[in-house]
Design an enzyme around this catalytic site. Sequence first.
Site, PDB file in Angstrom:
ATOM      1  N   SER A 109       0.983  -1.541  -0.324  1.00  0.00           N
ATOM      2  CA  SER A 109      -0.039   0.237   0.432  1.00  0.00           C
ATOM      3  C   SER A 109       0.982   1.207   0.361  1.00  0.00           C
ATOM      4  O   SER A 109       2.601   1.388   0.700  1.00  0.00           O
ATOM      5  CB  SER A 109      -0.919   0.092   0.867  1.00  0.00           C
ATOM      6  OG  SER A 109      -1.931   0.703   0.864  1.00  0.00           O
ATOM      7  N   LEU A 133      -3.746   7.103   6.528  1.00  0.00           N
ATOM      8  CA  LEU A 133      -4.601   6.363   5.503  1.00  0.00           C
ATOM      9  C   LEU A 133      -3.872   6.433   4.195  1.00  0.00           C
ATOM     10  O   LEU A 133      -3.048   6.157   4.184  1.00  0.00           O
ATOM     11  CB  LEU A 133      -5.483   7.876   5.163  1.00  0.00           C
ATOM     12  CG  LEU A 133      -6.444   8.225   6.328  1.00  0.00           C
ATOM     13  CD1 LEU A 133      -6.898   9.412   5.669  1.00  0.00           C
ATOM     14  CD2 LEU A 133      -7.320   7.327   6.812  1.00  0.00           C
ATOM     15  N   HIS A 134      -4.301   5.223   4.163  1.00  0.00           N
ATOM     16  CA  HIS A 134      -3.240   4.885   2.329  1.00  0.00           C
ATOM     17  C   HIS A 134      -4.231   3.875   2.032  1.00  0.00           C
ATOM     18  O   HIS A 134      -5.816   3.586   1.547  1.00  0.00           O
ATOM     19  CB  HIS A 134      -2.920   3.381   3.043  1.00  0.00           C
ATOM     20  CG  HIS A 134      -3.319   2.189   3.740  1.00  0.00           C
ATOM     21  ND1 HIS A 134      -3.377   0.843   2.787  1.00  0.00           N
ATOM     22  CD2 HIS A 134      -3.970   1.856   4.849  1.00  0.00           C
ATOM     23  CE1 HIS A 134      -4.233   0.079   4.006  1.00  0.00           C
ATOM     24  NE2 HIS A 134      -4.582   0.992   5.178  1.00  0.00           N
ATOM     25  N   ARG A 135      -3.515   3.583   0.112  1.00  0.00           N
ATOM     26  CA  ARG A 135      -4.093   3.093  -0.997  1.00  0.00           C
ATOM     27  C   ARG A 135      -3.901   1.695  -0.871  1.00  0.00           C
ATOM     28  O   ARG A 135      -2.586   2.233  -1.407  1.00  0.00           O
ATOM     29  CB  ARG A 135      -4.842   3.992  -2.389  1.00  0.00           C
ATOM     30  CG  ARG A 135      -5.885   3.437  -3.206  1.00  0.00           C
ATOM     31  CD  ARG A 135      -5.838   5.260  -3.838  1.00  0.00           C
ATOM     32  NE  ARG A 135      -6.847   5.552  -3.025  1.00  0.00           N
ATOM     33  CZ  ARG A 135      -7.313   6.157  -3.888  1.00  0.00           C
ATOM     34  NH1 ARG A 135      -7.174   6.430  -5.487  1.00  0.00           N
ATOM     35  NH2 ARG A 135      -8.072   7.085  -2.985  1.00  0.00           N
TER      36      ARG A 135
END
Lengths: 123, 133
Positions: B11, B46-48
């Site tokens: 991520s 926060l991450h993707r």
Amino acid sequence: MSEYKSVVVTKGRGGWGGPLTITPTDERPLVASITGGGIHPVAQRIADLTGGEVVDGFRSSAPFDKLAVAVIDCGGTARVGVYPMKKVMTVDVHATSPAGPLAQFITEQLFVSGVKPEDVTET
Amino acid sequence: MSTAPTTVYESTVTAVGAQVTAFLEHGILIFFADEAPPELHDISVLHRATVADDGPRPGDTVHLGAATLEVLAVGEVVRDNLLNLGHLDLKADGLTEAKLPGDVCVPKGEIALLAVGDSFRITRPASTDTGQD
């Protein structure tokens, strides 16, 4: 004007806190499911019995000051504290007890855990 | 047979909440996917994710940017939380049995503060992968 009913949420097996009496109002109509995999059956049951509006917190807006209750599937650290810190009644479907840096905000008046749909009853 | 570790989760950090350093002082780092409710952003990295095949297991390695941490113990709701919500609670408590169902325990010590653009990965040694797939 909306007619809301109250429910009592009691702790489940191994759970902590409560019982909580939850009554949505025109100011705080939302039953927010802040859980993985869509709306949790506990949130759905609270909404069905109270007339509150159930929302998936991961798909639509659920600001603290609109919540009648937050239903979470928290493993014990983050969500268990964030909602009680904002004085939002919080129902954890996992059987957690106060812990973590936000433990001071987790009280029996604001938090109940280990809850299954059958632990939500009409008053 | 390859000896290279398998990446089970990968991520990229998209934001770091204002309260993240306060949690780090308690040895805790909290992750959420970047579509998490805004109410959770303050306390979270926060991450993707680009790879989301599995949650961590004991013996895996968590990579925070260039830093690495060995996974000592994993609570029973960790995998669901990570794969459903991108949520992980990393605890530098040195425990070999998770105290809370959401805990991922790593050795005591400082956890690196992540920055936007850093990678967050979980890798598994090749030897524990036999019999999988």
